[in-house]
Write a protein that holds these residues in place. Structure first.
Motif, PDB file in Angstrom:
ATOM      1  N   ALA A  21      54.572  40.322  25.888  1.00  0.00           N
ATOM      2  CA  ALA A  21      55.943  40.772  25.581  1.00  0.00           C
ATOM      3  C   ALA A  21      56.684  41.158  26.853  1.00  0.00           C
ATOM      4  CB  ALA A  21      55.911  41.935  24.602  1.00  0.00           C
ATOM      5  N   GLY A  22      56.452  40.402  27.910  1.00  0.00           N
ATOM      6  CA  GLY A  22      57.145  40.643  29.168  1.00  0.00           C
ATOM      7  C   GLY A  22      56.560  41.738  30.025  1.00  0.00           C
ATOM      8  N   LYS A  23      55.535  42.424  29.565  1.00  0.00           N
ATOM      9  CA  LYS A  23      54.922  43.517  30.322  1.00  0.00           C
ATOM     10  C   LYS A  23      53.671  43.027  31.047  1.00  0.00           C
ATOM     11  CE  LYS A  23      52.726  48.043  29.791  1.00  0.00           C
ATOM     12  NZ  LYS A  23      52.259  49.076  28.834  1.00  0.00           N
ATOM     13  N   LEU A  24      53.548  43.371  32.317  1.00  0.00           N
ATOM     14  CA  LEU A  24      52.379  42.995  33.098  1.00  0.00           C
ATOM     15  C   LEU A  24      51.164  43.806  32.662  1.00  0.00           C
ATOM     16  CD1 LEU A  24      51.157  41.419  35.517  1.00  0.00           C
ATOM     17  CD2 LEU A  24      51.780  43.373  36.952  1.00  0.00           C
ATOM     18  N   LEU A  25      50.091  43.098  32.250  1.00  0.00           N
ATOM     19  CA  LEU A  25      48.849  43.769  31.877  1.00  0.00           C
ATOM     20  C   LEU A  25      47.823  43.709  32.994  1.00  0.00           C
ATOM     21  CD1 LEU A  25      48.342  42.464  28.226  1.00  0.00           C
ATOM     22  CD2 LEU A  25      49.501  44.544  28.976  1.00  0.00           C
ATOM     23  N   TYR A  26      47.633  42.516  33.554  1.00  0.00           N
ATOM     24  CA  TYR A  26      46.634  42.305  34.593  1.00  0.00           C
ATOM     25  C   TYR A  26      47.178  41.316  35.619  1.00  0.00           C
ATOM     26  CZ  TYR A  26      44.020  43.404  30.291  1.00  0.00           C
ATOM     27  OH  TYR A  26      43.617  43.933  29.096  1.00  0.00           O
ATOM     28  N   SER A  27      46.561  41.336  36.785  1.00  0.00           N
ATOM     29  CA  SER A  27      46.759  40.290  37.776  1.00  0.00           C
ATOM     30  C   SER A  27      45.378  39.887  38.271  1.00  0.00           C
ATOM     31  CB  SER A  27      47.645  40.767  38.929  1.00  0.00           C
ATOM     32  OG  SER A  27      47.056  41.881  39.582  1.00  0.00           O
ATOM     33  N   LEU A  39      36.117  35.992  41.547  1.00  0.00           N
ATOM     34  CA  LEU A  39      37.439  36.098  40.947  1.00  0.00           C
ATOM     35  C   LEU A  39      37.590  37.537  40.475  1.00  0.00           C
ATOM     36  CD1 LEU A  39      39.006  33.491  38.536  1.00  0.00           C
ATOM     37  CD2 LEU A  39      39.350  35.927  38.190  1.00  0.00           C
ATOM     38  N   THR A  40      38.584  38.248  40.995  1.00  0.00           N
ATOM     39  CA  THR A  40      38.771  39.668  40.700  1.00  0.00           C
ATOM     40  C   THR A  40      40.025  39.876  39.872  1.00  0.00           C
ATOM     41  OG1 THR A  40      37.699  40.251  42.787  1.00  0.00           O
ATOM     42  CG2 THR A  40      38.981  41.972  41.692  1.00  0.00           C
ATOM     43  N   ILE A  41      39.915  40.719  38.841  1.00  0.00           N
ATOM     44  CA  ILE A  41      41.044  41.048  37.970  1.00  0.00           C
ATOM     45  C   ILE A  41      41.448  42.502  38.230  1.00  0.00           C
ATOM     46  CG2 ILE A  41      41.852  41.186  35.581  1.00  0.00           C
ATOM     47  CD1 ILE A  41      39.707  39.162  34.862  1.00  0.00           C
ATOM     48  N   TYR A  42      42.769  42.729  38.310  1.00  0.00           N
ATOM     49  CA  TYR A  42      43.308  44.049  38.614  1.00  0.00           C
ATOM     50  C   TYR A  42      44.160  44.547  37.449  1.00  0.00           C
ATOM     51  CZ  TYR A  42      42.180  42.377  43.305  1.00  0.00           C
ATOM     52  OH  TYR A  42      41.535  41.857  44.411  1.00  0.00           O
ATOM     53  N   ASP A  43      44.301  45.885  37.336  1.00  0.00           N
ATOM     54  CA  ASP A  43      45.195  46.435  36.323  1.00  0.00           C
ATOM     55  C   ASP A  43      46.631  46.417  36.833  1.00  0.00           C
ATOM     56  OD1 ASP A  43      45.515  48.589  38.056  1.00  0.00           O
ATOM     57  OD2 ASP A  43      44.235  49.925  36.907  1.00  0.00           O
ATOM     58  N   PRO A  48      41.199  47.341  40.997  1.00  0.00           N
ATOM     59  CA  PRO A  48      40.228  46.378  40.474  1.00  0.00           C
ATOM     60  C   PRO A  48      39.653  46.819  39.134  1.00  0.00           C
ATOM     61  CG  PRO A  48      39.797  46.853  42.790  1.00  0.00           C
ATOM     62  CD  PRO A  48      40.815  47.856  42.326  1.00  0.00           C
ATOM     63  N   LEU A  49      39.619  45.882  38.194  1.00  0.00           N
ATOM     64  CA  LEU A  49      39.030  46.138  36.877  1.00  0.00           C
ATOM     65  C   LEU A  49      37.652  45.524  36.757  1.00  0.00           C
ATOM     66  CD1 LEU A  49      41.992  45.630  34.374  1.00  0.00           C
ATOM     67  CD2 LEU A  49      40.663  47.710  34.706  1.00  0.00           C
ATOM     68  N   CYS A  50      37.541  44.235  37.085  1.00  0.00           N
ATOM     69  CA  CYS A  50      36.253  43.559  36.970  1.00  0.00           C
ATOM     70  C   CYS A  50      36.239  42.340  37.879  1.00  0.00           C
ATOM     71  CB  CYS A  50      35.961  43.159  35.524  1.00  0.00           C
ATOM     72  SG  CYS A  50      37.149  42.012  34.812  1.00  0.00           S
TER      73      CYS A  50
END
Length: 220
Positions: A21-27, A39-43, A48-50
């Protein structure tokens, strides 16, 4: 819940944004070592998340790729999830009838069945109990080598949003993340193929109509 996965960078590294809905959840950011790098996922605060990292299993070394043409089971492309998520992702092959992806963590066990249809690439997501919880669509019109995906996820399983986002990023990085390809313009791919026997059995063309209504995915 509908999530959009946008690739924002394609050169020496791959970068992505996941929004709802247009809101950034992760990068996310992928190493420039194709398939072998992390491959790193960020909030949303860039913490860093995982991390997804490649692991090589014994069966990958013992069973040559050519044997996947025959009815012998092979599990390959093992990736380890660490951080907010802990588990394993891998690709399972067994002759021409079984081609599926598995995600196993301490809280979820999911199976993803690929479906291919013309200008779209579709994936059905099921729990271990064969309840469909999501559909993933890869948009095959690609601008400047940057891919886009849509994840349709039922409300009761919104807790798997990060997990499925991680798998989408991994799939894209494995199959469309060749960093040696640096080009501009619009390209389109077409994939005509039948799903495996299990995917055909589980396929429900009416899935998602009640929950997503006018935003429901257009199935085959």
């Amino acid at each position: 819940m509908i999530l959009k996965v946008h690739q924002t960078k394609h050169d020496l590294k791959n970068a992505y944004q996941i929004t709802s809905a247009g809101k950034l959840l992760y990068s996310a950011c992928a190493s420039n070592l194709h398939r072998l790098g992390n491959l790193t996922i960020y909030d949303e605060n860039k913490q860093p998340l995982c991390t997804l990292s490649r692991t090589v299993k014994l069966q990958e070394l013992l069973i040559p790729t050519i044997l996947t043409l025959f009815p012998i089971e092979k599990k390959k492309d093992f990736y380890q999830l660490e951080g907010a998520l802990s588990g394993t992702c891998y690709h399972r092959l067994k002759g021409p009838s079984i081609c599926e992806y598995h995600i196993q963590t301490d809280i979820s066990s999911l199976v993803i069945h690929p479906l291919y249809h013309g200008s779209r690439e579709l994936f059905l997501v099921f729990t271990a109990g064969e309840e469909q919880i999501a559909l993933i669509e890869r948009h095959t019109t690609v601008v400047n080598q940057k891919d886009t995906y849509t994840l349709y996820l039922t409300g009761r399983y919104e807790h798997t949003a990060l997990l499925l986002s991680a798998w989408i990023l991994l799939y894209d990085h494995q199959n469309y993340g060749d960093q040696r390809e640096i080009s501009a313009g619009i390209s389109k791919t077409w994939s005509w193929s039948l799903p495996g026997a299990k995917g055909r059995k589980l396929y429900n063309p009416n899935w998602g109509q009640d929950e997503f209504q006018e935003q429901a995915p257009k199935l085959l």
